[in-house]
Write a protein that holds these residues in place. Structure first.
Motif, PDB file in Angstrom:
ATOM      1  N   GLN A 285      -5.536  -7.128  18.353  1.00  0.00           N
ATOM      2  CA  GLN A 285      -4.965  -6.541  19.567  1.00  0.00           C
ATOM      3  C   GLN A 285      -5.532  -7.151  20.836  1.00  0.00           C
ATOM      4  O   GLN A 285      -5.042  -6.881  21.926  1.00  0.00           O
ATOM      5  N   GLY A 286      -6.541  -7.987  20.719  1.00  0.00           N
ATOM      6  CA  GLY A 286      -7.141  -8.559  21.908  1.00  0.00           C
ATOM      7  C   GLY A 286      -8.196  -7.632  22.478  1.00  0.00           C
ATOM      8  O   GLY A 286      -8.715  -6.759  21.793  1.00  0.00           O
ATOM      9  N   LEU A 287      -8.512  -7.821  23.749  1.00  0.00           N
ATOM     10  CA  LEU A 287      -9.551  -7.022  24.379  1.00  0.00           C
ATOM     11  C   LEU A 287      -9.074  -5.586  24.561  1.00  0.00           C
ATOM     12  O   LEU A 287      -8.094  -5.324  25.247  1.00  0.00           O
ATOM     13  N   PRO A 288      -9.738  -4.612  23.937  1.00  0.00           N
ATOM     14  CA  PRO A 288      -9.292  -3.216  24.062  1.00  0.00           C
ATOM     15  C   PRO A 288      -9.446  -2.703  25.486  1.00  0.00           C
ATOM     16  O   PRO A 288     -10.388  -3.067  26.189  1.00  0.00           O
ATOM     17  N   GLY A 289      -8.512  -1.875  25.895  1.00  0.00           N
ATOM     18  CA  GLY A 289      -8.611  -1.250  27.210  1.00  0.00           C
ATOM     19  C   GLY A 289      -9.469  -0.012  27.145  1.00  0.00           C
ATOM     20  O   GLY A 289      -9.637   0.589  26.095  1.00  0.00           O
ATOM     21  N   SER A 290     -10.024   0.380  28.285  1.00  0.00           N
ATOM     22  CA  SER A 290     -10.903   1.543  28.320  1.00  0.00           C
ATOM     23  C   SER A 290     -10.116   2.848  28.342  1.00  0.00           C
ATOM     24  O   SER A 290     -10.602   3.866  27.875  1.00  0.00           O
ATOM     25  N   GLU A 291      -8.913   2.836  28.860  1.00  0.00           N
ATOM     26  CA  GLU A 291      -8.113   4.065  28.947  1.00  0.00           C
ATOM     27  C   GLU A 291      -6.660   3.723  28.685  1.00  0.00           C
ATOM     28  O   GLU A 291      -5.919   3.333  29.581  1.00  0.00           O
ATOM     29  N   ARG A 292      -6.260   3.893  27.440  1.00  0.00           N
ATOM     30  CA  ARG A 292      -4.925   3.481  27.035  1.00  0.00           C
ATOM     31  C   ARG A 292      -3.838   4.345  27.683  1.00  0.00           C
ATOM     32  O   ARG A 292      -2.751   3.847  28.013  1.00  0.00           O
ATOM     33  N   ALA A 293      -4.073   5.630  27.859  1.00  0.00           N
ATOM     34  CA  ALA A 293      -3.034   6.508  28.404  1.00  0.00           C
ATOM     35  C   ALA A 293      -2.663   6.100  29.822  1.00  0.00           C
ATOM     36  O   ALA A 293      -1.483   6.117  30.195  1.00  0.00           O
ATOM     37  N   GLU A 294      -3.646   5.740  30.633  1.00  0.00           N
ATOM     38  CA  GLU A 294      -3.352   5.331  32.005  1.00  0.00           C
ATOM     39  C   GLU A 294      -2.495   4.082  32.023  1.00  0.00           C
ATOM     40  O   GLU A 294      -1.567   3.956  32.830  1.00  0.00           O
ATOM     41  N   THR A 295      -2.797   3.144  31.126  1.00  0.00           N
ATOM     42  CA  THR A 295      -1.992   1.923  31.038  1.00  0.00           C
ATOM     43  C   THR A 295      -0.586   2.243  30.572  1.00  0.00           C
ATOM     44  O   THR A 295       0.401   1.759  31.136  1.00  0.00           O
ATOM     45  N   TYR A 296      -0.479   3.070  29.547  1.00  0.00           N
ATOM     46  CA  TYR A 296       0.823   3.409  28.989  1.00  0.00           C
ATOM     47  C   TYR A 296       1.732   4.070  30.027  1.00  0.00           C
ATOM     48  O   TYR A 296       2.935   3.788  30.089  1.00  0.00           O
ATOM     49  N   LEU A 297       1.180   4.925  30.848  1.00  0.00           N
ATOM     50  CA  LEU A 297       1.980   5.669  31.824  1.00  0.00           C
ATOM     51  C   LEU A 297       2.194   4.908  33.125  1.00  0.00           C
ATOM     52  O   LEU A 297       2.914   5.385  34.002  1.00  0.00           O
ATOM     53  N   SER A 298       1.592   3.734  33.252  1.00  0.00           N
ATOM     54  CA  SER A 298       1.747   2.958  34.467  1.00  0.00           C
ATOM     55  C   SER A 298       3.102   2.254  34.497  1.00  0.00           C
ATOM     56  O   SER A 298       3.793   2.138  33.477  1.00  0.00           O
ATOM     57  N   VAL A 299       3.478   1.762  35.666  1.00  0.00           N
ATOM     58  CA  VAL A 299       4.762   1.077  35.823  1.00  0.00           C
ATOM     59  C   VAL A 299       4.841  -0.163  34.939  1.00  0.00           C
ATOM     60  O   VAL A 299       5.890  -0.482  34.376  1.00  0.00           O
ATOM     61  N   ASP A 300       3.721  -0.873  34.783  1.00  0.00           N
ATOM     62  CA  ASP A 300       3.700  -2.118  34.019  1.00  0.00           C
ATOM     63  C   ASP A 300       3.273  -1.918  32.570  1.00  0.00           C
ATOM     64  O   ASP A 300       3.014  -2.898  31.859  1.00  0.00           O
ATOM     65  N   GLY A 301       3.181  -0.667  32.130  1.00  0.00           N
ATOM     66  CA  GLY A 301       2.668  -0.395  30.796  1.00  0.00           C
ATOM     67  C   GLY A 301       3.421  -1.092  29.681  1.00  0.00           C
ATOM     68  O   GLY A 301       2.818  -1.604  28.730  1.00  0.00           O
ATOM     69  N   LYS A 302       4.747  -1.147  29.790  1.00  0.00           N
ATOM     70  CA  LYS A 302       5.550  -1.729  28.716  1.00  0.00           C
ATOM     71  C   LYS A 302       5.235  -3.203  28.505  1.00  0.00           C
ATOM     72  O   LYS A 302       5.208  -3.686  27.372  1.00  0.00           O
TER      73      LYS A 302
END
Length: 441
Positions: A285-302
């Motif tokens: 998956q590459g470098l894991p993010g610290s907060e996946r939910a924030e990324t998922y709900l962001s405009v660029d999450g997809k």
């Protein structure tokens, strides 16, 4: 005395604020009873009061008296206790403005230090009243260490939230086309009430999904272009760092359980072997993010992460907010529920007496329990060890589809704590969980 009061003539119309004045009699006859002096209210007296106090009293006392005089401070004075806390993703609850208001009403202010669940368990807890990792493994590390040192800690479980895979409609429909996922029925909310016939939840065949990752297949290979998307990246789910977070470590345990035929390792040798088997399924998956939910709900999450491992409450809280603002659910974002399920058990660990009081309040107070439900949590019934049905009714009332889980679904069994820690260290190349810095007082 009462007769004299009854015979007293009516008072003249009120004059502007100032000292009361009584005119002397102007002619013969019995003296008229003097009008009772009225205490003036206004700037002159208050100004004199301030000047007098400033000259006669210490500054702190002056401030307190003036607050009382102005009506900005009422007695009795309530004692506000500041709770020092370390929290992971469940800080969502304590950072909510309404929750903060309710806690203040009960005399608590919670100051939160943010960090991942495993960091909470491995770092110093000196000076903290509570710690709130997002799952049982990290909480067990803390309570075990304290028990061994002769300082047992009480734990509280106010709510639960399952691990889920959050994605977007185009990706869920692509998995549906490939017979890897299937939409859930509408549950207790029919399609008309939900405002859309499009499902918000899918059941994901974890075995089939992991085989796509193992074989190196990409989204374009599954024909995602049919849904208007081009993506040449590998099919996988991205997690938070397994070394830091409960969700990352739990997903590791879930992947291992499924990959090894619904089996958990029973000894250290098996744990090492299982961890090596699944390492490439997770580090791809590459470098894991610290907060996946924030990324998922962001405009660029997809475009950043098509599938992210988060908690159910994070998705439901978004849907509840979205429906309140737009009058309908966010149909572009959907959840994948693994066919092999694991419900996380976040535990609030009380380290002091004030921490215990907070734990009891959050677990038992009806107002706080209702607010937790509004934030997407499955609240535990205070009279039993099960979760209540309030969340389903709350979602249905707002036209949001209710997620369903089958009683026949296989439930993942995580390895025993020392073995899970061993696997986490192998897969993530993490430092050992046991830390000489952890306070046990």
């Amino acid at each position: 005395m009462s007769a004299n009061r009854a015979e007293r003539p009516a008072r003249p119309a009120a004059r502007s604020a100032g000292p009361a004045r009584t005119d002397p009699p102007t002619g013969p006859g019995p003296a008229q009873p003097a009008e009772e002096p009225r205490l003036p209210v206004g700037g002159p007296v208050r100004s004199r009061l301030r000047r007098t106090l400033a000259l006669a009293l210490p500054v702190p006392v002056v401030g307190l008296v003036l607050l009382l005089a102005s009506g900005h401070l009422t007695l009795p004075l309530d004692r506000i206790v500041t709770i020092e806390a370390k929290m992971a993703s469940k800080r969502d609850f304590f950072e909510n403005p309404e929750v903060r208001r309710i806690l203040m009403k009960h005399g608590f202010r919670v100051h939160i230090t943010r960090m991942g669940s495993r960091d909470i368990a491995t770092q110093d807890v000196a000076g903290y009243d509570v710690v709130f990792p997002s799952g049982q493994p990290a909480a067990d590390l803390i309570t075990r260490a304290r028990a061994e040192a002769g300082h047992p800690a009480l734990t509280y479980r106010p709510f639960v939230s399952p691990i889920v895979l959050a994605t977007y409609r185009e990706y869920a429909e692509t998995l549906d086309d490939a017979d890897i996922a299937e939409p859930q029925p509408a549950g207790t909310s029919d399609s008309s009430a939900a405002g859309s016939a499009e499902p918000l939840y899918y059941t994901l065949d974890m075995g089939k999904f992991l085989r796509q990752t193992k074989q190196g297949r990409r989204w374009d290979d599954l024909g995602i272009s049919k849904h208007g998307v081009h993506n040449g990246n590998k099919i996988l789910a991205q997690t938070s760092d397994v070394c830091d977070s409960n969700s990352g470590g739990t997903y590791l345990g879930l992947v291992s359980f499924v990959w090894h035929g619904n089996d958990a390792p029973g000894n250290g040798k098996d744990a090492d072997s299982y961890a090596r088997d699944i390492k490439d399924l997770l580090i791809e998956q590459g470098l894991p993010g610290s907060e996946r939910a924030e990324t998922y709900l962001s405009v660029d999450g997809k475009s950043i992460a098509p599938i992210s491992v988060i908690y159910e409450h994070q998705f439901l809280a978004h849907q509840i907010r979205y429906e309140a603002e737009h009058g309908r659910p966010d149909s572009g974002r959907v959840l994948l529920y693994p066919s092999t399920r694991f419900v996380t058990e976040p535990q609030l660990v009380a380290l002091t007496g004030d921490g215990e009081r907070l734990g009891e309040l959050v677990t038992e107070d009806p107002e706080l329990q209702h607010k937790a439900m509004e934030l997407g949590f499955r609240v535990r019934d205070a009279t039993s060890d099960s979760t209540s049905d309030q969340l389903a009714a709350f979602l249905a009332d707002r036209g949001i589809q209710v997620p369903t889980t089958s009683a026949d679904d296989t439930k993942a069994v995580l390895p025993r704590l020392p073995l899970l820690e061993r696997m986490i260290q192998t897969v993530g190349e993490c430092p050992p969980a046991q830390s000489s810095r952890r306070d046990t007082k």
